[in-house]
Enzyme design. Sequence first.
Site, PDB file in Angstrom:
ATOM      1  N   GLN A  71       7.810  -1.801   5.345  1.00  0.00           N
ATOM      2  CA  GLN A  71       6.917  -1.331   6.398  1.00  0.00           C
ATOM      3  C   GLN A  71       7.597  -1.405   7.765  1.00  0.00           C
ATOM      4  O   GLN A  71       8.088  -2.461   8.155  1.00  0.00           O
ATOM      5  CB  GLN A  71       5.627  -2.157   6.444  1.00  0.00           C
ATOM      6  CG  GLN A  71       4.651  -1.533   7.425  1.00  0.00           C
ATOM      7  CD  GLN A  71       3.401  -2.354   7.678  1.00  0.00           C
ATOM      8  OE1 GLN A  71       3.476  -3.460   8.201  1.00  0.00           O
ATOM      9  NE2 GLN A  71       2.258  -1.815   7.309  1.00  0.00           N
ATOM     10  N   CYS A 101      -1.299  -2.563  13.472  1.00  0.00           N
ATOM     11  CA  CYS A 101      -1.170  -3.946  13.958  1.00  0.00           C
ATOM     12  C   CYS A 101      -1.871  -4.093  15.315  1.00  0.00           C
ATOM     13  O   CYS A 101      -1.571  -3.363  16.258  1.00  0.00           O
ATOM     14  CB  CYS A 101       0.305  -4.348  14.067  1.00  0.00           C
ATOM     15  SG  CYS A 101       0.472  -6.056  14.631  1.00  0.00           S
TER      16      CYS A 101
HETATM   17  C1  LIG Z   1      -1.778 -13.255   8.452  1.00  0.00           C
HETATM   18  C2  LIG Z   1      -1.848 -11.742   8.407  1.00  0.00           C
HETATM   19  C3  LIG Z   1      -0.687 -10.996   8.524  1.00  0.00           C
HETATM   20  C4  LIG Z   1      -0.742  -9.596   8.494  1.00  0.00           C
HETATM   21  N1  LIG Z   1       0.420  -8.883   8.577  1.00  0.00           N
HETATM   22  C5  LIG Z   1       0.379  -7.526   8.452  1.00  0.00           C
HETATM   23  C6  LIG Z   1       1.585  -6.758   8.441  1.00  0.00           C
HETATM   24  O1  LIG Z   1       2.700  -7.290   8.560  1.00  0.00           O
HETATM   25  N2  LIG Z   1       1.464  -5.409   8.302  1.00  0.00           N
HETATM   26  C7  LIG Z   1       0.246  -4.782   8.163  1.00  0.00           C
HETATM   27  O2  LIG Z   1       0.188  -3.559   8.026  1.00  0.00           O
HETATM   28  N3  LIG Z   1      -0.904  -5.496   8.174  1.00  0.00           N
HETATM   29  C8  LIG Z   1      -0.850  -6.826   8.291  1.00  0.00           C
HETATM   30  N4  LIG Z   1      -2.013  -7.543   8.234  1.00  0.00           N
HETATM   31  C9  LIG Z   1      -3.284  -6.839   7.935  1.00  0.00           C
HETATM   32  C10 LIG Z   1      -3.516  -6.797   6.424  1.00  0.00           C
HETATM   33  O3  LIG Z   1      -2.531  -6.061   5.770  1.00  0.00           O
HETATM   34  C11 LIG Z   1      -4.891  -6.181   6.089  1.00  0.00           C
HETATM   35  O4  LIG Z   1      -4.941  -4.875   6.588  1.00  0.00           O
HETATM   36  C12 LIG Z   1      -6.042  -6.992   6.676  1.00  0.00           C
HETATM   37  O5  LIG Z   1      -5.842  -8.380   6.517  1.00  0.00           O
HETATM   38  C13 LIG Z   1      -7.383  -6.596   6.026  1.00  0.00           C
HETATM   39  O6  LIG Z   1      -7.325  -6.770   4.638  1.00  0.00           O
HETATM   40  P1  LIG Z   1      -7.919  -8.110   3.908  1.00  0.00           P
HETATM   41  O7  LIG Z   1      -9.326  -8.268   4.396  1.00  0.00           O
HETATM   42  O8  LIG Z   1      -7.811  -7.797   2.449  1.00  0.00           O
HETATM   43  O9  LIG Z   1      -7.064  -9.255   4.353  1.00  0.00           O
HETATM   44  C14 LIG Z   1      -1.990  -8.936   8.334  1.00  0.00           C
HETATM   45  C15 LIG Z   1      -3.154  -9.697   8.209  1.00  0.00           C
HETATM   46  C16 LIG Z   1      -3.102 -11.082   8.243  1.00  0.00           C
HETATM   47  C17 LIG Z   1      -4.378 -11.866   8.094  1.00  0.00           C
END
Ligand SMILES: Cc1cc2nc3c(=O)[nH]c(=O)nc-3n(C[C@H](O)[C@H](O)[C@H](O)COP(=O)(O)O)c2cc1C
Length: 330
Positions: A71, A101
């Site tokens: 990514q 992000c």
């Molecule tokens: C600790 C953390 C790190 C994340 N890092 C990224 C990342 O590097 N790239 C990205 O596209 N999204 C990142 N996200 C977002 C997640 O990929 C995802 O879109 C978001 O957490 C919602 O999904 P979930 O409810 O299943 O966690 C991050 C989220 C968290 C909580």
Amino acid sequence: MLKIGTILLKHHAVMAPLAGYTDSPFRRLVCGMGSGLVSTELISAEALVHNNQKTMMLMAHTTQEKPFAVQLLGNNTDALVRASQIAIGSGADIIDLNLGCPARNVVANGSGAALLRTPERIREIIREMRAAIPVPFTVKTRLGWDETSKNILQIVDIANEQGVDALAIHLRTRQQWFKKGIDLQSLADAVKLSKIPIIGNGDILTPDDARTMLEASGCAGVMIGRGAIGNPWIFQMIVDSQQKGEYRVPSLQDVRDVMIKHVRMMHEFYGEPKGVKLFRKHLVHYSRGGPVSPLTGARYSADFRAKAVTTEGLEPLVELINAYFDHLGK
Ligand SMILES: Cc1cc2nc3c(=O)[nH]c(=O)nc-3n(C[C@H](O)[C@H](O)[C@H](O)COP(=O)(O)O)c2cc1C
């Protein structure tokens, strides 16, 4: 079946990129446990182009991580194109562009979710990247910048028109960060408009959450982030729930085995003492127990966590984990 360009995924439930979590050991683990694909965390295109060694390490991977997406984050088209080529040279099967992000420093730089305010700029970036990327190319985004400027349908249009292979949508705006509540209607609208596969993302903690998202929107796949930390079984549970109408909850022995396997993998990858230290943030999730864990409400788990996060060395930690599960099993 979920197909991303030329790549047919084995499952339609996939691991989300998570900075600080989705390293090579965790990607291997979830790949072996049913995730349809794995991705690096966001990687700065500029840092990659400048050959930053820490950044290069984020792309270190093995053949057990398949298909392997890298990514990229940035807003400079040249850097994004060159970084894509470096990533493909390092073995990326898929290039993914981060348009979601929300972090202040990222947004201040005009990258990540900040780009949602300038869709024409997104079109230019995607056009140039698509022309330069011979492997499948995906985009991960949010619904828009804020409630008054939700422009996900415009992003869907751009992705379709520019030949993106799949679009993952976190069902919140940038201004919502991670606040409660996802917008399933916007996902359904995006799916209706799109000719390319749409992967829904946000707040999936159980197979029922995934089912709700799939049924409410008709999306081609689901992406799980926080719900897979401490619960890498979730991918198989979702697939079984969809295909067989039922799923198996991991046993205490399963949780013990996976915890020990995971810490050993991290120890091997990062060495002593870093591997064990980095494992601590996974450990607290394994031992807390999610909504479908045999550890939910387990007694002594707070005591165990307190001891485990101060234990140094691989074998003492494995011993502590074994003692904890022996105790629970009594
Ligand atoms: C600790 C953390 C790190 C994340 N890092 C990224 C990342 O590097 N790239 C990205 O596209 N999204 C990142 N996200 C977002 C997640 O990929 C995802 O879109 C978001 O957490 C919602 O999904 P979930 O409810 O299943 O966690 C991050 C989220 C968290 C909580």
